[in-house]
Design a protein around this motif. Structure first.
Motif, PDB file in Angstrom:
ATOM      1  N   ARG A  85      35.647  39.972  42.674  1.00 17.18           N
ATOM      2  CA  ARG A  85      35.573  39.104  41.501  1.00 17.18           C
ATOM      3  C   ARG A  85      36.076  39.834  40.272  1.00 17.18           C
ATOM      4  N   ILE A  86      36.937  39.157  39.517  1.00 16.90           N
ATOM      5  CA  ILE A  86      37.359  39.658  38.204  1.00 16.90           C
ATOM      6  C   ILE A  86      37.152  38.526  37.215  1.00 16.90           C
ATOM      7  N   LYS A  87      36.323  38.798  36.210  1.00 23.25           N
ATOM      8  CA  LYS A  87      36.029  37.766  35.207  1.00 23.25           C
ATOM      9  C   LYS A  87      36.494  38.255  33.845  1.00 23.25           C
ATOM     10  N   LEU A  88      37.366  37.507  33.192  1.00 20.96           N
ATOM     11  CA  LEU A  88      37.814  37.894  31.860  1.00 20.96           C
ATOM     12  C   LEU A  88      36.772  37.469  30.826  1.00 20.96           C
ATOM     13  N   THR A  89      36.469  38.392  29.933  1.00 23.09           N
ATOM     14  CA  THR A  89      35.377  38.191  28.976  1.00 23.09           C
ATOM     15  C   THR A  89      35.814  38.614  27.569  1.00 23.09           C
ATOM     16  N   GLU A  90      34.998  38.234  26.576  1.00 26.28           N
ATOM     17  CA  GLU A  90      35.295  38.651  25.195  1.00 26.28           C
ATOM     18  C   GLU A  90      34.894  40.103  24.966  1.00 26.28           C
ATOM     19  N   GLY A  91      33.756  40.482  25.528  1.00 26.42           N
ATOM     20  CA  GLY A  91      33.250  41.846  25.314  1.00 26.42           C
ATOM     21  C   GLY A  91      32.824  42.457  26.632  1.00 26.42           C
ATOM     22  N   VAL A 149      36.043  46.623  32.143  1.00 28.20           N
ATOM     23  CA  VAL A 149      37.276  47.376  31.888  1.00 28.20           C
ATOM     24  C   VAL A 149      37.968  46.717  30.690  1.00 28.20           C
ATOM     25  N   PRO A 150      38.392  47.512  29.694  1.00 27.88           N
ATOM     26  CA  PRO A 150      39.132  46.913  28.572  1.00 27.88           C
ATOM     27  C   PRO A 150      40.412  46.241  29.086  1.00 27.88           C
ATOM     28  N   LEU A 151      40.727  45.048  28.528  1.00 25.21           N
ATOM     29  CA  LEU A 151      41.897  44.316  28.994  1.00 25.21           C
ATOM     30  C   LEU A 151      43.181  45.115  28.762  1.00 25.21           C
ATOM     31  N   ALA A 152      43.229  45.876  27.660  1.00 26.20           N
ATOM     32  CA  ALA A 152      44.426  46.668  27.366  1.00 26.20           C
ATOM     33  C   ALA A 152      44.720  47.638  28.508  1.00 26.20           C
ATOM     34  N   LYS A 153      43.666  48.253  29.057  1.00 24.61           N
ATOM     35  CA  LYS A 153      43.852  49.155  30.197  1.00 24.61           C
ATOM     36  C   LYS A 153      44.302  48.360  31.428  1.00 24.61           C
ATOM     37  N   ALA A 154      43.654  47.194  31.631  1.00 23.95           N
ATOM     38  CA  ALA A 154      43.961  46.373  32.802  1.00 23.95           C
ATOM     39  C   ALA A 154      45.446  45.991  32.809  1.00 23.95           C
ATOM     40  N   LEU A 155      46.003  45.719  31.623  1.00 19.44           N
ATOM     41  CA  LEU A 155      47.400  45.293  31.542  1.00 19.44           C
ATOM     42  C   LEU A 155      48.342  46.490  31.552  1.00 19.44           C
ATOM     43  N   ASP A 156      47.792  47.689  31.348  1.00 18.67           N
ATOM     44  CA  ASP A 156      48.643  48.887  31.299  1.00 18.67           C
ATOM     45  C   ASP A 156      49.000  49.367  32.705  1.00 18.67           C
ATOM     46  N   ASP A 157      48.015  49.888  33.460  1.00 18.98           N
ATOM     47  CA  ASP A 157      48.407  50.481  34.753  1.00 18.98           C
ATOM     48  C   ASP A 157      47.383  50.248  35.869  1.00 18.98           C
ATOM     49  N   VAL A 158      46.545  49.220  35.734  1.00 27.04           N
ATOM     50  CA  VAL A 158      45.532  48.973  36.774  1.00 27.04           C
ATOM     51  C   VAL A 158      46.156  48.195  37.934  1.00 27.04           C
ATOM     52  N   LYS A 170      41.207  34.861  23.636  1.00 27.90           N
ATOM     53  CA  LYS A 170      39.933  35.498  23.291  1.00 27.90           C
ATOM     54  C   LYS A 170      39.556  36.643  24.238  1.00 27.90           C
ATOM     55  N   ALA A 171      40.190  36.721  25.392  1.00 30.01           N
ATOM     56  CA  ALA A 171      39.814  37.725  26.400  1.00 30.01           C
ATOM     57  C   ALA A 171      40.199  39.123  25.932  1.00 30.01           C
ATOM     58  N   LYS A 172      39.239  40.049  25.931  1.00 30.88           N
ATOM     59  CA  LYS A 172      39.499  41.438  25.532  1.00 30.88           C
ATOM     60  C   LYS A 172      39.004  42.432  26.594  1.00 30.88           C
ATOM     61  N   TRP A 173      38.179  41.983  27.512  1.00 34.17           N
ATOM     62  CA  TRP A 173      37.621  42.832  28.559  1.00 34.17           C
ATOM     63  C   TRP A 173      37.650  42.060  29.873  1.00 34.17           C
ATOM     64  N   LEU A 174      37.355  42.756  30.939  1.00 37.67           N
ATOM     65  CA  LEU A 174      37.104  42.054  32.191  1.00 37.67           C
ATOM     66  C   LEU A 174      35.935  42.717  32.895  1.00 37.67           C
ATOM     67  N   LEU A 175      35.312  41.935  33.754  1.00 38.57           N
ATOM     68  CA  LEU A 175      34.252  42.454  34.615  1.00 38.57           C
ATOM     69  C   LEU A 175      34.819  42.490  36.031  1.00 38.57           C
ATOM     70  N   ALA A 176      34.720  43.645  36.681  1.00 33.25           N
ATOM     71  CA  ALA A 176      35.161  43.752  38.085  1.00 33.25           C
ATOM     72  C   ALA A 176      33.929  43.984  38.931  1.00 33.25           C
ATOM     73  N   GLU A 177      33.788  43.224  40.014  1.00 28.41           N
ATOM     74  CA  GLU A 177      32.583  43.298  40.842  1.00 28.41           C
ATOM     75  C   GLU A 177      32.959  43.474  42.311  1.00 28.41           C
ATOM     76  N   GLY A 178      32.164  44.260  43.013  1.00 32.53           N
ATOM     77  CA  GLY A 178      32.395  44.502  44.431  1.00 32.53           C
ATOM     78  C   GLY A 178      31.577  43.566  45.305  1.00 32.53           C
ATOM     79  N   ALA A 179      31.999  43.423  46.565  1.00 33.40           N
ATOM     80  CA  ALA A 179      31.288  42.561  47.527  1.00 33.40           C
ATOM     81  C   ALA A 179      30.286  43.363  48.354  1.00 33.40           C
ATOM     82  N   ASP A 180      29.987  44.590  47.903  1.00 36.79           N
ATOM     83  CA  ASP A 180      29.022  45.423  48.633  1.00 36.79           C
ATOM     84  C   ASP A 180      27.602  44.987  48.285  1.00 36.79           C
ATOM     85  N   PRO A 181      26.604  45.409  49.056  1.00 35.40           N
ATOM     86  CA  PRO A 181      25.231  45.001  48.767  1.00 35.40           C
ATOM     87  C   PRO A 181      24.675  45.593  47.467  1.00 35.40           C
TER      88      PRO A 181
END
Ligand SMILES: Nc1nc2c(c(=O)[nH]1)N[C@H]1C(S)=C(S)[C@@H](COP(=O)(O)O)O[C@H]1N2
Ligand SMILES: [Mo]
Length: 429
Positions: free
Chosen positions: A270-276, A224-233, A206-217
């Protein structure tokens, strides 16, 4: 043996643009034939070349971490832009001095910086990267664990989507290559392919996107679309051979080649895989395009082909008529630069520049073309073309399509106007 008379330079376009082949292929060297800015002297004078003090006394010793020559102090990032400095310093940006740099790599100390709430002081031993959401086996990585995976390297630019936003202004802003276009840098990044890490975690169908989060304040986060993540990220750990600088995401950042700088999440934890898409602050209120009709275009991720002439450019002076090399950078978030055309007459005529290799996808490409300045007014422009066939638009064309509302993704052709006194200014064509 009789010397060959100097060959005439072949002109390739109006107002003195020289055919690069006629220039490079010359017998007898270009400098002697053209009287470039060397200091000519007799052999008697040459005998008397002064032995300088630095040759007479022993030199300095070693330093653990080197610095540029003190004579290069002017080559620095700037200006510091901190829009909320009355509340807090740190959030803002500082730009790369493009007009003083050559080649394609930005030295780490001169990489532009953009941070939404300052640079966190991260202890790498305490830092963790969580992979969770729609995965079969959630994972937590230490830097040490991540560093044991096979690594890859790629040369890639990072460009803030707000770069060159001044070109949306009604009248041409005063500025330099640095102040107008310096939210752009290019480095060799080394790290672990995100596809590898996600494969290990096991991607839920079901995963089609991901959320990427920084540890900054700012806890800055992007989808990020999962297709991009699997391509060259990549989860980048190194920048030009050394650990990523604190300002650029130490100890790890997401590298999303060719996409909006904002998506290259620094201080990644943090990287969380999401549907949208998660619809975070930075992909709703910002980094989208407010169009002419008041509608907002969301999720325009790749940065379209663009170029900027770095030399000659504002702040650098042209002292006398004669031969100059026009040099600049071209890049495309959609692929590889195939051609850069340069004009010296404000876009009336163009000639192709030479591309200095390596010419790599989603990296900056250095271009060069010789130019014989006759001392009269001139208007320099560069126009990039990439391997999708996309041609960098004029500002008029970009504005006709989008209007003046957007703040982002301005990739219009820049026009440097040169006056007879050699002063160079940004001007609309
Ligand atoms: N966690 C986090 N990541 C971030 C940012 C931030 O403020 N926090 N700024 C983003 C923006 S807007 C840009 S343009 C790039 C800039 O990368 P650089 O500072 O390495 O040049 O980082 C992006 N990644
Ligand atoms: Mo940005």
């Amino acid at each position: 043996m009789a010397k060959k008379p100097p060959q005439e330079l072949t002109l390739a376009a109006g107002n003195g643009l020289v055919d690069r082949r006629s220039f490079l292929g010359r017998a007898g060297g270009v400098a002697s034939a053209l009287g470039l800015a060397t200091l000519g002297m007799s052999s008697a004078q040459a005998e008397q070349l002064k032995v300088q003090d630095w040759t007479k006394t022993p030199g300095l010793g070693f330093t653990p971490y080197g610095q540029p020559s003190k004579y290069e102090n002017g080559v620095a990032r700037g200006p510091i832009i901190e829009p909320n400095a009355m509340y807090k310093t740190g959030p803002g940006s500082i730009r790369s001095p493009l007009q003083f740099l050559e080649g394609m790599i930005t030295p780490n100390g001169l990489h532009f910086e953009r941070s939404h709430n300052g640079i966190p002081d991260i202890n790498p031993d305490e830092h963790r990267l969580l992979i969770h959401g729609l995965v079969k086996r959630p994972q937590v990585f230490t830097l040490e664990a991540l560093s044991r995976y096979p690594m890859t390297s790629r040369i890639s630019f990072v460009e803030c989507a707000g770069n060159s936003g001044a070109l949306y202004a009604k009248t041409a802003a005063e500025g330099t290559a640095q102040t107008l276009h310096g939210l752009l840098s290019c480095a060799e990044w080394t790290g672990v392919s995100l596809a590898l890490i996600l494969d290990e975690a096991g991607i839920h169908p079901k995963a089609k996107w991901l959320l990427a989060e920084g540890a900054d304040p700012a806890s800055m986060s992007r989808s990020v679309p999962l297709a991009k993540a699997l391509d060259d990220v990549m989860i980048a750990l190194y920048q030009n051979g050394e650990r990523i600088r604190p300002s650029n995401g130490y100890p790890m950042r997401l590298l999303v080649p060719g996409f909006q700088g904002n998506m290259n999440v620094k201080w990644l934890h943090r990287i969380k895989l999401t549907e949208g898409p998660t619809m975070t602050r930075d992909e709703t209120s910002r980094y989208s395009l407010l169009l002419k009709d008041g509608k907002v275009a969301q999720f325009k991720f790749p940065l379209d082909a663009k170029s900027v002439i770095t030399r000659p450019s504002p702040g650098l002076t042209m002292k006398a008529p004669g031969l100059y090399e026009i040099s600049g950078l071209a890049w495309s978030g959609n692929g590889t630069i195939t051609r850069v055309d340069v004009s010296a007459d404000g876009g009336k005529t163009f000639a192709p520049a030479a591309l200095s290799g390596p010419v790599l996808p989603k990296a900056v490409t250095r271009f060069r073309i010789p130019w014989k300045w006759d001392g009269g007014p001139a208007m320099l422009q560069a126009r990039a073309v990439d391997d999708t066939g996309y041609v960098q638009p004029t500002r008029d064309a970009l504005v006709a399509e989008r209007g003046l509302n957007p703040a982002y993704h301005n990739n219009a052709i820049t026009n440097w106007s040169i006056a007879a006194d050699g002063v160079i200014k940004h001007a609309y064509a």
